[in-house]
Design a protein around this motif. Structure first.
Motif, mmCIF file in Angstrom:
data_model
loop_
_atom_site.group_PDB
_atom_site.id
_atom_site.type_symbol
_atom_site.label_atom_id
_atom_site.label_comp_id
_atom_site.label_asym_id
_atom_site.label_seq_id
_atom_site.Cartn_x
_atom_site.Cartn_y
_atom_site.Cartn_z
ATOM 1 N N ASP A 36 0.853 -1.189 0.000
ATOM 2 C CA ASP A 36 0.000 0.000 0.000
ATOM 3 C C ASP A 36 0.887 1.236 0.000
ATOM 4 N N GLY A 37 0.276 2.374 -0.267
ATOM 5 C CA GLY A 37 1.015 3.628 -0.224
ATOM 6 C C GLY A 37 1.771 3.887 -1.519
ATOM 7 N N ASP A 38 2.502 5.006 -1.542
ATOM 8 C CA ASP A 38 3.251 5.408 -2.734
ATOM 9 C C ASP A 38 4.530 4.581 -2.854
ATOM 10 N N ILE A 39 4.792 4.092 -4.066
ATOM 11 C CA ILE A 39 5.970 3.262 -4.303
ATOM 12 C C ILE A 39 6.710 3.776 -5.529
ATOM 13 N N GLY A 40 8.040 3.714 -5.458
ATOM 14 C CA GLY A 40 8.885 4.080 -6.585
ATOM 15 C C GLY A 40 9.869 2.955 -6.859
ATOM 16 N N PHE A 41 10.438 2.949 -8.079
ATOM 17 C CA PHE A 41 11.319 1.854 -8.471
ATOM 18 C C PHE A 41 12.583 2.399 -9.125
ATOM 19 N N VAL A 42 13.726 1.966 -8.601
ATOM 20 C CA VAL A 42 15.018 2.249 -9.208
ATOM 21 C C VAL A 42 15.471 0.973 -9.904
ATOM 22 N N VAL A 43 15.608 1.038 -11.221
ATOM 23 C CA VAL A 43 15.972 -0.146 -12.006
ATOM 24 C C VAL A 43 17.358 0.068 -12.590
ATOM 25 N N VAL A 44 18.260 -0.884 -12.352
ATOM 26 C CA VAL A 44 19.643 -0.787 -12.819
ATOM 27 C C VAL A 44 19.828 -1.699 -14.027
ATOM 28 N N CYS A 45 20.330 -1.123 -15.105
ATOM 29 C CA CYS A 45 20.612 -1.876 -16.329
ATOM 30 C C CYS A 45 22.068 -1.661 -16.730
ATOM 31 N N GLY A 46 22.510 -2.446 -17.687
ATOM 32 C CA GLY A 46 23.870 -2.310 -18.194
ATOM 33 C C GLY A 46 24.367 -3.613 -18.774
ATOM 34 N N LEU A 87 14.080 1.424 0.487
ATOM 35 C CA LEU A 87 14.496 2.655 1.163
ATOM 36 C C LEU A 87 13.251 3.535 1.255
ATOM 37 N N ILE A 88 13.076 4.232 2.363
ATOM 38 C CA ILE A 88 11.875 5.062 2.547
ATOM 39 C C ILE A 88 12.279 6.519 2.708
ATOM 40 N N ASN A 89 11.744 7.360 1.850
ATOM 41 C CA ASN A 89 11.999 8.792 1.941
ATOM 42 C C ASN A 89 11.269 9.331 3.168
ATOM 43 N N PRO A 90 11.992 9.855 4.167
ATOM 44 C CA PRO A 90 11.332 10.293 5.403
ATOM 45 C C PRO A 90 10.428 11.501 5.220
ATOM 46 N N LYS A 91 10.633 12.272 4.149
ATOM 47 C CA LYS A 91 9.821 13.465 3.912
ATOM 48 C C LYS A 91 8.511 13.128 3.201
ATOM 49 N N THR A 92 8.589 12.263 2.200
ATOM 50 C CA THR A 92 7.406 11.946 1.390
ATOM 51 C C THR A 92 6.798 10.593 1.719
ATOM 52 N N LEU A 272 19.182 9.200 -5.195
ATOM 53 C CA LEU A 272 18.079 8.297 -5.501
ATOM 54 C C LEU A 272 16.948 8.451 -4.490
ATOM 55 N N LEU A 273 17.312 8.602 -3.223
ATOM 56 C CA LEU A 273 16.300 8.734 -2.171
ATOM 57 C C LEU A 273 15.492 10.019 -2.339
ATOM 58 N N ASN A 274 16.160 11.100 -2.686
ATOM 59 C CA ASN A 274 15.491 12.406 -2.749
ATOM 60 C C ASN A 274 14.813 12.678 -4.093
ATOM 61 N N ASN A 275 15.178 11.928 -5.123
ATOM 62 C CA ASN A 275 14.654 12.218 -6.462
ATOM 63 C C ASN A 275 13.768 11.131 -7.038
ATOM 64 N N CYS A 276 13.602 10.045 -6.310
ATOM 65 C CA CYS A 276 12.730 8.977 -6.806
ATOM 66 C C CYS A 276 11.279 9.329 -6.496
ATOM 67 N N SER A 277 10.520 9.622 -7.530
ATOM 68 C CA SER A 277 9.107 9.979 -7.378
ATOM 69 C C SER A 277 8.256 8.711 -7.350
ATOM 70 N N PRO A 278 7.039 8.811 -6.816
ATOM 71 C CA PRO A 278 6.131 7.653 -6.894
ATOM 72 C C PRO A 278 5.897 7.268 -8.349
ATOM 73 N N LYS A 279 5.787 5.976 -8.596
ATOM 74 C CA LYS A 279 5.496 5.507 -9.949
ATOM 75 C C LYS A 279 4.115 6.005 -10.358
ATOM 76 N N GLN A 280 4.040 6.603 -11.537
ATOM 77 C CA GLN A 280 2.788 7.192 -12.006
ATOM 78 C C GLN A 280 2.486 6.778 -13.442
ATOM 79 N N ILE A 281 1.200 6.791 -13.761
ATOM 80 C CA ILE A 281 0.736 6.744 -15.154
ATOM 81 C C ILE A 281 -0.377 7.776 -15.273
ATOM 82 N N HIS A 282 -0.266 8.645 -16.249
ATOM 83 C CA HIS A 282 -1.252 9.724 -16.440
ATOM 84 C C HIS A 282 -1.459 10.512 -15.142
ATOM 85 N N SER A 283 -0.361 10.817 -14.480
ATOM 86 C CA SER A 283 -0.338 11.656 -13.269
ATOM 87 C C SER A 283 -1.017 11.016 -12.065
#
Length: 599
Positions: A36-46, A87-92, A272-283
């Motif tokens: 539940d709640g807002d979730i974001g994803f950091v995906v590493v490729c290479g 990781l959990i952003n303490p502000k958001t 990554l912690l401060n700039n990872c926004s919640p995953k969104q589609i159409h806002s």
């Protein structure tokens, strides 16, 4: 909701070589469903064997329970994996999950396979991290050639032309972070001026003096990176340890690595912690259940040989949310309904039954709206809402009819009990022409007792049916009895007939008045119920508009027009609530009148 699962990597997407199909693992499904709640994803490729898993383990401080790493020459990671501790952003309070992807250019996979993994990684991520070794040069640029296929491998809308699609994709792509591993060179431009890592990256992508040296494919890759990824950042990482210890680097803790490596790693983690926004589609922020439905849609399309479509995936998410909301609301409704009306079969007054049903209905609508509440571009919301309304109406009609039948049976028992003495006295011929007033008194006593004890919507109609049928026969028996007695006494037949005829006419007059009152009150009650339902729906609509405006104000900031519209909505909502209260009072008063014997 925080997961109770052990903190470890789990496979999210696996690829079966025999079937050449991708699929979401059952373990990942179960994990996403309970998020539940807002979730974001950091995906590493290479490229494979560039240390992606090692980097993630150090960012997460995962230790021995982290992503698999070894010294073999083949790719360690197969498919797409995710670490279950965010990781959990303490502000958001955004929960940020880290994903590791199968390395590209592996000898075990084809370019087409790499393109599909790359497209999935872009579609899944809030931040896309590209991990490479060394500086930015033509070789490293070529490793990002899959960016040039994004317009072919991802669609925003159905039947988009590639040129139109390419201009739209940039609004749906994630932030881009370029990590340069084992970097030892100075970052300078051609005038030998020092550059920050971000400036260095931009310089390598945009320096026109270098264009003549670039081949057409390299130019195309640079153009794609600049076009598709509007937010970009770069971090150089030195070798984590001396060359003599590289063989055991995976067993070393973070504080055993070079201080400069630790410092840069901390900067990456903070970014990554401060700039990872919640995953969104159409806002719209997506939760774990929605994310899983989105991924299901993308994988299904890829397996059919198609191109993932963002709008189609969004429609699939909305339908899934409406289905989930409907099923949960239906389940809660049935449980509450059974608790009040099946397990507890006590007869209730009509007002009490309406109150309980209204409360259950309101709670179920709240449940449905909580899950299926996304309204923008959602053609499924009204369909499933109406489906829920139909379910409730049918169920409530059944219980109201059953409740009415139960009350009717009880009322019939009351009539039988209260008229027993009256009928016995008529059968025993205890009444004479001279004491008909005793019969009238007994009849009035019966009506008063019935009015006190009887209940339900059919209270008056049950009495009316008795008076129309049974009581009419009783009067005929009374008439016959008195005539026989008068004949024996030699009484005047005409006077008896006139008295009884007048008595019967009086009763018939009361019956017709009662029938007319019941019909009028039924009509008024139905009109008021329809009016109440319309007010409820209007109140819900105004409340939704107010919530939508409040959310819009949070995102865009309040202006005078929004404030005025908000105030108007609040005033309309208060007026609707006042009208509803007045209507409820009228409905209550009319119901009280209807349950009386004679209106």
């Amino acid at each position: 909701m925080k997961s109770t699962q052990k903190e470890k990597p789990i496979q999210v997407v696996k690829y079966t070589k025999e079937t050449q199909k991708f699929e979401i693992t059952q373990e990942a499904r179960e994990f996403f469903q309970q998020l539940d709640g807002d979730i974001g994803f950091v995906v590493v490729c290479g490229k494979y064997r560039t240390g992606k898993s090692f980097l993630l383990n150090k960012l997460l401080d995962a230790g021995g329970e982290g992503f698999k790493v070894d010294a073999a020459t083949d790719s360690c990671t197969q498919g797409i994996w995710m670490y279950t501790k965010p990781l959990i952003n303490p502000k958001t309070n955004v929960q940020i999950y880290f994903l590791d992807t199968e390395g590209s250019e592996s000898i075990e996979r084809t370019a087409n396979h790499d393109a599909k993994i790359f497209a999935l990684a872009i579609l899944m991520s809030s931040i896309f991290v590209f991990n490479q070794k060394g500086c930015i040069d033509e070789t490293s640029i070529s490793q990002l050639q899959l960016t040039t296929t994004l317009a072919k491998n991802i669609q925003v809308q159905d039947q988009n032309k590639e040129s139109v699609n390419e201009s739209q994709i940039k609004y749906f792509t994630p932030k881009f972070v370029w990590i340069l591993r084992d970097y030892v060179l100075e970052m300078k431009d051609k005038q030998q001026r020092d550059l920050t890592p971000k400036e260095y990256m931009e310089y390598c992508l945009t320096d026109e003096s270098q264009y003549m040296k670039q081949n057409e494919q390299s130019k195309k890759i640079r153009k794609s990176l600049l076009n598709f990824f509007k937010e970009r950042q770069c971090f150089p990482l030195i070798t984590p340890i001396d060359d003599t210890q590289l063989s055991k680097v995976n067993q070393l803790s973070l504080n055993q690595l070079r201080p400069e490596f630790q410092k840069t790693l901390l900067q990456i983690k903070e970014y990554l912690l401060n700039n990872c926004s919640p995953k969104q589609i159409h806002s719209e922020n997506v939760n774990g259940r929605m994310f899983c439905a989105m991924l299901d849609n993308y994988i299904s399309v890829i397996n059919r040989g198609g191109v993932p479509n963002i709008d189609t995936a969004w429609d699939s998410i909305l339908k899934n949310e409406c289905q989930q909301g409907f099923e949960l609301a239906r389940k809660n409704y049935q449980n509450s309904f059974n608790s009040f009306f099946v397990q507890n079969k006590n007869n209730r007054k009509l007002e009490e039954t309406f109150l309980i049903l209204s409360q259950i209905r309101s709670e179920c609508f709240d449940t449905f709206h909580l899950i299926a509440g996304v309204r923008e571009m959602n053609k499924h919301y009204e369909d499933y809402k109406q489906k829920l309304i139909d379910l409730m109406n049918n169920t409530e009609n059944e219980i109201l009819n059953q409740n009415d039948e139960n009350h009717q049976l009880k009322n019939q028992e009351i009539i039988a009990q209260e008229t027993k003495k009256l009928q016995d006295d008529v059968e025993k011929e205890n009444y004479t022409a001279d004491d008909l007033h005793f019969f009238s008194a007994d009849f009035v006593s019966f009506l008063l007792n019935y009015d006190k004890q009887a209940s339900g919507a059919r209270k008056a109609s049950t009495l009316y049916e008795y008076l129309k049928l049974t009581h009419s026969n009783l009067l005929k028996k009374l008439e016959k009895s008195i005539r026989l007695k008068q004949n024996k006494k030699g009484g005047t037949q005409t006077n008896i007939n006139q008295e009884l005829a007048q008595e019967i006419r009086d009763y018939d007059s009361q019956f017709k008045l009662l029938e007319q009152n019941i019909s009028q009150q039924d009509t008024q009650l139905k009109k008021l119920e329809v009016e109440k339902q319309k007010l409820d729906e209007e109140k819900k609509r105004l409340k939704d508009e107010l919530e939508k405006m409040q959310n819009s104000n949070k995102q865009q900031g309040s202006n005078q027009t929004n404030i005025a519209e908000k105030q108007k909505l609040e005033d309309d909502l208060k007026k609707q609530e006042k009208d509803k209260q007045e209507l409820n009072l009228r409905l209550k008063n009319l119901t009280k009148k209807k349950k009386g014997c004679c209106g």
